[in-house]
Design a protein around this motif. Sequence first.
Motif, mmCIF file in Angstrom:
data_model
loop_
_atom_site.group_PDB
_atom_site.id
_atom_site.type_symbol
_atom_site.label_atom_id
_atom_site.label_comp_id
_atom_site.label_asym_id
_atom_site.label_seq_id
_atom_site.Cartn_x
_atom_site.Cartn_y
_atom_site.Cartn_z
ATOM 1 N N LEU A 1 -33.183 100.569 29.269
ATOM 2 C CA LEU A 1 -32.123 101.345 29.928
ATOM 3 C C LEU A 1 -31.428 102.233 28.902
ATOM 4 C CD1 LEU A 1 -30.209 101.880 32.352
ATOM 5 C CD2 LEU A 1 -29.004 99.770 31.745
ATOM 6 N N ALA A 2 -31.469 103.552 29.140
ATOM 7 C CA ALA A 2 -30.812 104.492 28.221
ATOM 8 C C ALA A 2 -29.304 104.363 28.343
ATOM 9 C CB ALA A 2 -31.243 105.914 28.546
ATOM 10 N N CYS A 3 -28.587 104.533 27.215
ATOM 11 C CA CYS A 3 -27.128 104.383 27.215
ATOM 12 C C CYS A 3 -26.474 105.745 27.385
ATOM 13 C CB CYS A 3 -26.650 103.800 25.896
ATOM 14 S SG CYS A 3 -27.296 102.171 25.548
ATOM 15 N N ASN A 4 -25.679 105.899 28.421
ATOM 16 C CA ASN A 4 -24.895 107.128 28.568
ATOM 17 C C ASN A 4 -23.564 107.007 27.827
ATOM 18 O OD1 ASN A 4 -26.981 107.742 30.228
ATOM 19 N ND2 ASN A 4 -25.812 107.594 32.135
ATOM 20 N N ASN A 5 -23.022 105.790 27.830
ATOM 21 C CA ASN A 5 -21.718 105.547 27.198
ATOM 22 C C ASN A 5 -21.847 104.539 26.067
ATOM 23 O OD1 ASN A 5 -19.993 107.139 28.961
ATOM 24 N ND2 ASN A 5 -20.625 105.662 30.526
ATOM 25 N N PRO A 6 -22.104 105.009 24.860
ATOM 26 C CA PRO A 6 -22.236 104.047 23.760
ATOM 27 C C PRO A 6 -20.906 103.340 23.517
ATOM 28 C CG PRO A 6 -22.147 106.305 22.927
ATOM 29 C CD PRO A 6 -22.247 106.407 24.412
ATOM 30 N N LYS A 7 -20.979 102.135 22.957
ATOM 31 C CA LYS A 7 -19.755 101.440 22.563
ATOM 32 C C LYS A 7 -19.218 102.085 21.284
ATOM 33 C CE LYS A 7 -20.689 96.873 24.505
ATOM 34 N NZ LYS A 7 -20.861 95.433 24.254
ATOM 35 N N ALA A 8 -17.975 101.769 20.970
ATOM 36 C CA ALA A 8 -17.349 102.358 19.775
ATOM 37 C C ALA A 8 -18.076 101.953 18.499
ATOM 38 C CB ALA A 8 -15.889 101.935 19.705
ATOM 39 N N THR A 9 -18.845 100.847 18.562
ATOM 40 C CA THR A 9 -19.522 100.355 17.369
ATOM 41 C C THR A 9 -20.977 100.833 17.262
ATOM 42 O OG1 THR A 9 -19.762 98.357 18.695
ATOM 43 C CG2 THR A 9 -18.156 98.282 16.923
ATOM 44 N N CYS A 10 -21.471 101.529 18.272
ATOM 45 C CA CYS A 10 -22.876 101.960 18.284
ATOM 46 C C CYS A 10 -23.119 103.110 17.308
ATOM 47 C CB CYS A 10 -23.260 102.439 19.682
ATOM 48 S SG CYS A 10 -23.313 101.144 20.927
ATOM 49 N N PHE A 11 -24.203 103.026 16.531
ATOM 50 C CA PHE A 11 -24.556 104.152 15.653
ATOM 51 C C PHE A 11 -26.069 104.320 15.561
ATOM 52 C CE2 PHE A 11 -25.715 101.677 11.816
ATOM 53 C CZ PHE A 11 -25.145 100.455 12.117
ATOM 54 N N CYS A 12 -26.767 104.011 16.659
ATOM 55 C CA CYS A 12 -28.229 104.039 16.642
ATOM 56 C C CYS A 12 -28.767 105.426 16.269
ATOM 57 C CB CYS A 12 -28.785 103.597 17.980
ATOM 58 S SG CYS A 12 -28.262 104.610 19.363
ATOM 59 N N GLU A 13 -28.075 106.458 16.734
ATOM 60 C CA GLU A 13 -28.552 107.818 16.475
ATOM 61 C C GLU A 13 -28.653 108.084 14.972
ATOM 62 O OE1 GLU A 13 -26.316 110.516 18.879
ATOM 63 O OE2 GLU A 13 -28.152 111.621 19.324
ATOM 64 N N SER A 14 -27.667 107.606 14.233
ATOM 65 C CA SER A 14 -27.684 107.807 12.784
ATOM 66 C C SER A 14 -28.823 107.039 12.118
ATOM 67 C CB SER A 14 -26.355 107.374 12.174
ATOM 68 O OG SER A 14 -25.295 108.083 12.771
#
Lengths: 298, 334
Positions: free
Chosen positions: B132-145
């Motif tokens: 499931l793709a995330c539209n609203n990342p959590k404040a702690t998410c940094f997967c993109e980086s």
Amino acid sequence: MPNTFAEIQNEMRNIAKELLESGEATMVIGWEKGALPYQSTPVMIRSAEDVDKLIWDEYCQQNLSTYLIDYIYTDEKVAIFAKGCDTRAYNRLIQDNRIKAEKSIVIGVPCLGMKNAREAAKLPEGAEVPMANACKECRYPNPVTFDRKIGEDVTPWCTERDFSDVEAIEALSADEKYAFWQSQYTKCIRCYACRNICPACNCTSCIFDQSASGWCSKDVNASENQFYGVTRAFHVAGRCIECGQCEMVCPSEVPIMLMNKKFIKDIDSLFGAHEAGIDIDTPAPLSHFSVSDPEEFM
Amino acid sequence: MKFIEKTNLTSLLAQLDAQYRLLVPVDYHGLTQFAPYSQVDSGVSQLYLDGNVTVSPKTVYLPQSEAMYKFSAQGKKLAIEEMPPLDRMQVLFGVRHCDTKAIQCLDKVFLDDTFADPQYKDKRDKTIVFSLACNNPKATCFCESMGIDRAHAEQSVADVQVYDLGERYGFEAVSDKGQACLNALNGMTDGEAKLPEQKPQSISFDAQGLPEKLKEMFDHPIWDEYAFKCLNCGTCSYICPTCHCFDINNKMRGTTGLKLRTWDSCMFGEYTQMAGGHQPRPGKKERVRNRFLHKLQYFNEKHNMSLCVGCGRCIAKCPVNMDITKFIRQVIAE
Ligand code: SF4
Ligand code: SF4
Ligand code: SF4
Ligand code: SF4
Ligand code: SF4
């Protein structure tokens, strides 16, 4: 007298600077801002240039007294900032002979109650965050021991603990109690965060770090997890300073304080009221004996 | 793309549950994790799709405690009883993209060219992953980086890609296994849809060159700075989707016993403890350094990918808020 968060924070920085510059302390442990607004985290300051990292806000929950254990066999003289509960932890560690007063400088900070960081993480940004559960029932927000103190004492907002949560469990049938704890301890992942953050859990070697002994296996299931939880609760009984950190850090949200409070309630009724860590002269009820102790089971 | 209205999600899950062993993200008394759908059905747990779960889906492939075989002494003979393989296919619904990448990390370890771990492989082969793709990342998410594609899950792991499209969910098969599974489901409509908007992540950095930098930093004072506050608990490793160290134990009852594989953590004192008592990683510094270097350097050197996928669990749950992103940014700035 500095009394607002900003004034106290400023004074913390001044004192840290003074202690480091004079060489009175080789390091100062305080709090700095963490990754998120509701996270503040321990920081070690060794140079007067770095004192501006220090902060004081409503999320400086973590007790810094336990870090003193790490330096007991070094030449360091460590200054820590300490809220009411942290000074109780400090006294307990002195009583347990796990830290030395002459190796530490305690800078007391009266506390207005910390906020519930776990709830803050779940609430929308900007929402009002409630006080941490343990802080709601704190009767000692002012440092009970200190070498120096910042700010004026505050008026405690709680005079008596609320045992209604414990009583609600006591009122359950044996089967219901079993089901309740079974569901809670099914969640435990045995990360031992509750143990490692706890100032009462300060044994040099813990039975749960000795899987070869056969006391408790590394198998993680509701039964072995409960063995862990109950053993720990027994071991901190009478020495728990009710900081609530064990419950706060549990990633699985096990209601650990329920058990701690049950022990506190029972100890108070069996041995008379006891407040762990408010001084260093009163021994913990289960750490000594007296001939008048109840011994109905014998 | 195939669609269902969000109001029909339960009927879709019920269909999957009838055909497969269905595992979904749930909230069980405050702990979010993957659990059998029956827990939701019976009301023990609530379906949790608001964000990633605390205990990662690695539990599905590498359970915290797993019996490897049973043994018993029969006279002077030892009898071994193998553990049965999974008796049917399972569907793992709602795995986030960071965690699909994490499962690829586990594949590197457990499906190595020279040896495929049979118990891991059994579960990997018999699982259909709906990511499931995330539209609203959590404040702690940094997967993109950390190089994770937020629009597409890791292709070697996902079988069906799911998108949250507001009023409905969109499904796209990524593998043949996924296609066959989707084809057998009723009540879906076909059509085209624009991929959803994904909110930017608040933690963002460029981690280029990190492993090379770390290679020169084994004796850097940064380790003292970070490690001093660590409690050496197991929270970060246990909730991390990629931490995969395990220990092998016996559990004996009389003449019978179980050989168990259980999670272990490089933060613990018994880990790397040698016979005779020598401990090469005696303290906080050595342990924190090992965890960070394994994540950010060693695994890169060995498998050419990062062992941190930026899920942010450790930032959210570490009791002392050890912040791996602060560490990474500080190393990059060195
Ligand atoms: S048992 Fe919990 S509340 Fe009591 S001293 Fe330890 S951490 Fe604090
Ligand atoms: S912190 Fe929670 S999950 Fe970890 S060992 Fe303690 S009770 Fe179990
Ligand atoms: S980094 Fe945090 S979660 Fe990990 S072992 Fe240290 S204190 Fe525990
Ligand atoms: S190290 Fe932390 S952020 Fe990275 S994958 Fe593990 S839990 Fe997630
Ligand atoms: S790290 Fe990325 S994929 Fe993982 S939960 Fe957060 S946004 Fe989703």
